[in-house]
Write a protein that holds these residues in place. Sequence first.
Motif, mmCIF file in Angstrom:
data_model
loop_
_atom_site.group_PDB
_atom_site.id
_atom_site.type_symbol
_atom_site.label_atom_id
_atom_site.label_comp_id
_atom_site.label_asym_id
_atom_site.label_seq_id
_atom_site.Cartn_x
_atom_site.Cartn_y
_atom_site.Cartn_z
ATOM 1 N N HIS A 154 18.170 -9.118 0.310
ATOM 2 C CA HIS A 154 17.265 -8.161 0.950
ATOM 3 C C HIS A 154 16.402 -7.448 -0.089
ATOM 4 O O HIS A 154 15.183 -7.351 0.048
ATOM 5 C CB HIS A 154 18.058 -7.129 1.774
ATOM 6 C CG HIS A 154 17.205 -6.001 2.270
ATOM 7 N ND1 HIS A 154 17.189 -4.760 1.656
ATOM 8 C CD2 HIS A 154 16.297 -5.936 3.260
ATOM 9 C CE1 HIS A 154 16.315 -3.979 2.277
ATOM 10 N NE2 HIS A 154 15.771 -4.663 3.264
ATOM 11 N N ARG A 168 12.387 -8.004 -0.146
ATOM 12 C CA ARG A 168 11.596 -6.823 0.246
ATOM 13 C C ARG A 168 10.660 -6.422 -0.896
ATOM 14 O O ARG A 168 9.502 -6.078 -0.669
ATOM 15 C CB ARG A 168 12.522 -5.667 0.641
ATOM 16 C CG ARG A 168 11.742 -4.430 1.069
ATOM 17 C CD ARG A 168 12.641 -3.354 1.654
ATOM 18 N NE ARG A 168 11.885 -2.121 1.748
ATOM 19 C CZ ARG A 168 11.670 -1.423 2.859
ATOM 20 N NH1 ARG A 168 12.166 -1.828 3.992
ATOM 21 N NH2 ARG A 168 10.964 -0.315 2.830
ATOM 22 N N HIS A 196 16.451 -0.315 5.105
ATOM 23 C CA HIS A 196 15.592 -1.186 5.930
ATOM 24 C C HIS A 196 14.448 -0.414 6.580
ATOM 25 O O HIS A 196 13.813 -0.929 7.505
ATOM 26 C CB HIS A 196 16.426 -1.889 7.005
ATOM 27 C CG HIS A 196 17.362 -2.918 6.441
ATOM 28 N ND1 HIS A 196 16.987 -4.230 6.235
ATOM 29 C CD2 HIS A 196 18.639 -2.809 6.014
ATOM 30 C CE1 HIS A 196 18.012 -4.893 5.710
ATOM 31 N NE2 HIS A 196 19.026 -4.051 5.567
ATOM 32 N N CYS A 246 11.175 0.808 7.955
ATOM 33 C CA CYS A 246 10.059 -0.095 8.271
ATOM 34 C C CYS A 246 9.044 -0.196 7.130
ATOM 35 O O CYS A 246 8.443 0.792 6.726
ATOM 36 C CB CYS A 246 9.349 0.388 9.527
ATOM 37 S SG CYS A 246 7.922 -0.626 9.933
HETATM 38 C C1 HEM Z 1 4.786 1.085 15.493
HETATM 39 C C2 HEM Z 1 5.049 0.000 14.885
HETATM 40 C C3 HEM Z 1 6.362 -0.306 14.261
HETATM 41 C C4 HEM Z 1 7.601 0.180 14.544
HETATM 42 C C5 HEM Z 1 7.994 1.218 15.582
HETATM 43 C C6 HEM Z 1 8.524 -0.455 13.628
HETATM 44 C C7 HEM Z 1 9.870 -0.199 13.587
HETATM 45 C C8 HEM Z 1 10.736 -0.712 12.658
HETATM 46 C C9 HEM Z 1 12.127 -0.374 12.552
HETATM 47 C C10 HEM Z 1 12.882 0.574 13.487
HETATM 48 C C11 HEM Z 1 12.644 -1.051 11.507
HETATM 49 C C12 HEM Z 1 14.085 -0.971 10.991
HETATM 50 C C13 HEM Z 1 14.945 -2.040 11.573
HETATM 51 C C14 HEM Z 1 16.350 -1.953 11.065
HETATM 52 O O1 HEM Z 1 16.678 -1.104 10.235
HETATM 53 O O2 HEM Z 1 17.184 -2.773 11.504
HETATM 54 C C15 HEM Z 1 11.577 -1.842 10.949
HETATM 55 C C16 HEM Z 1 11.708 -2.682 9.899
HETATM 56 C C17 HEM Z 1 10.690 -3.483 9.456
HETATM 57 N N1 HEM Z 1 9.368 -3.475 9.865
HETATM 58 FE FE1 HEM Z 1 8.571 -2.318 11.275
HETATM 59 N N2 HEM Z 1 7.826 -1.318 12.844
HETATM 60 C C18 HEM Z 1 6.506 -1.245 13.187
HETATM 61 C C19 HEM Z 1 5.452 -1.937 12.636
HETATM 62 C C20 HEM Z 1 5.582 -2.849 11.645
HETATM 63 C C21 HEM Z 1 4.507 -3.610 11.084
HETATM 64 C C22 HEM Z 1 3.042 -3.504 11.489
HETATM 65 C C23 HEM Z 1 5.052 -4.408 10.125
HETATM 66 C C24 HEM Z 1 4.386 -5.388 9.222
HETATM 67 C C25 HEM Z 1 3.492 -6.194 9.511
HETATM 68 C C26 HEM Z 1 6.463 -4.137 10.079
HETATM 69 C C27 HEM Z 1 7.356 -4.749 9.252
HETATM 70 C C28 HEM Z 1 8.685 -4.427 9.151
HETATM 71 C C29 HEM Z 1 9.596 -5.087 8.241
HETATM 72 C C30 HEM Z 1 9.244 -6.191 7.268
HETATM 73 C C31 HEM Z 1 10.847 -4.505 8.431
HETATM 74 C C32 HEM Z 1 12.150 -4.848 7.717
HETATM 75 C C33 HEM Z 1 12.362 -3.934 6.559
HETATM 76 C C34 HEM Z 1 13.635 -4.252 5.824
HETATM 77 O O3 HEM Z 1 14.535 -4.901 6.388
HETATM 78 O O4 HEM Z 1 13.743 -3.860 4.671
HETATM 79 N N3 HEM Z 1 6.751 -3.186 11.011
HETATM 80 N N4 HEM Z 1 10.430 -1.605 11.664
#
Ligand code: HEM
Length: 407
Positions: free
Chosen positions: A97, A101, A357, A359
């Motif tokens: 991870h 990342r 993790h 976002c």
């Molecule tokens: C309003 C829009 C968004 C919401 C509410 C959101 C919400 C989240 C949440 C809750 C997580 C954590 C999941 C976990 O811990 O299991 C997450 C992780 C992530 N999000 Fe978002 N997200 C949004 C938009 C985006 C966008 C636009 C991208 C990229 C194009 C993105 C890429 C990622 C990635 C790559 C992770 C994983 C991070 C990791 O595991 O280190 N997200 N997101």
Amino acid sequence: MATNADSQALLLQLLDPSNRADPYPAYDRIRAHGPLQLPEMTLNVFSSYQDCDDVLRHPSSASDRIKSTAAQREIAEGAEARPMGPPGFLFLDPPDHTRLRKLVSKAFAPKVVKALEPDITALVDSLLDRIAEQGRFDVIADLAYPLPVAVICRLLGVPIEDEPKFSWASALLAQALDPFISFTGEMPDGFAERMQAGLWLREYLQDLIERRRSDPGDDLMSGLIEVEESGDQLTEEEIIATCNLLLVAGHETTVNLIANAILAMLRHPWQWAALGADAQRVSAVVEETLRYDPPVQLMGRISADDTTIGDTTVVKGDTMMLLLAAAHHDPAAFDRPGEFDPDRGSIRHLGFGRGPHFCLGAPLARLEAAVALSAVTARFPQTRLDSEPQYKPNLTLRGLSTLAVQV
Ligand code: HEM
């Protein structure tokens, strides 16, 4: 303490499509019971803010589903560990991870994202120009969906002309995140179709990677290919999984943030007018929407050890389901939680997760939403709902399918 059957009945209310338009009463009922433990299903469901926060910060909380008792049993019975190749890093733990990342985090850093603002503004303006000619519009099809999709395609180097080909795959993969198997112990309808969509998207990305190898651009996919070719930091399978994760995240989340904010403001018309008159309010509107009606309603962790969360003992290998949308309406954490109030002051929501993790796309999602919401309210001050909003079947990535409005 609720019995297994009581707990399952409560969880089935969440899966029930008739609760999709307003799942919050069902979340309240679940939270009132306290943590639900279903030992036969190796499942623990947390719904208070404190418990969800504790799980997200806990060192024994793992994201790799392969560590679950259920997955380990299947592997012991001869199932292949990762039949679809490595998952996106959302579903991995250190050290993989951390390594993966880090490779993409620069592209989503706040400063880099801020530089996209002129492009995002131009995109929003052109979408609003088209709307102005029509007099009415569908918030999803005409604004909230095309914006993030265009931006993520451009960032990744995915041709926007291919969009109609992969939007269905992305939608099916989003449905695959629903906890149907965890809550019922059974396979959902449409499981085979979702697997098919996953395989199709992998092949599509693999072809695209081959094209980018011989004809690189200044996009993220070309950058990852360069890293792969320069050493042993990254495999092609990992590039596919990473691009897949970013493409689906870019398609299925920000659309719901923009649309949920628009719906909340249309139901509180003063908020629409106030934002239209003062764009400075936009960040408060975005953060309150992430709390009040979060696009990601729940997420999961695996307990990597025997663990205690609050007063609850969780057995190693159990799944921990966190109902974020319930935590956001927890009266112990927020005053008047059922009210949409952007002026409530500091809003410590879990809408983008918390911990390692958190976002990666948060700065991008916040910027896209801010530009879209401030522009649409300023340009169309008289907007009102045209018909009852319709929801997609998704529970985890809950969102509207149509939101018809008049301007
Ligand atoms: C309003 C829009 C968004 C919401 C509410 C959101 C919400 C989240 C949440 C809750 C997580 C954590 C999941 C976990 O811990 O299991 C997450 C992780 C992530 N999000 Fe978002 N997200 C949004 C938009 C985006 C966008 C636009 C991208 C990229 C194009 C993105 C890429 C990622 C990635 C790559 C992770 C994983 C991070 C990791 O595991 O280190 N997200 N997101």
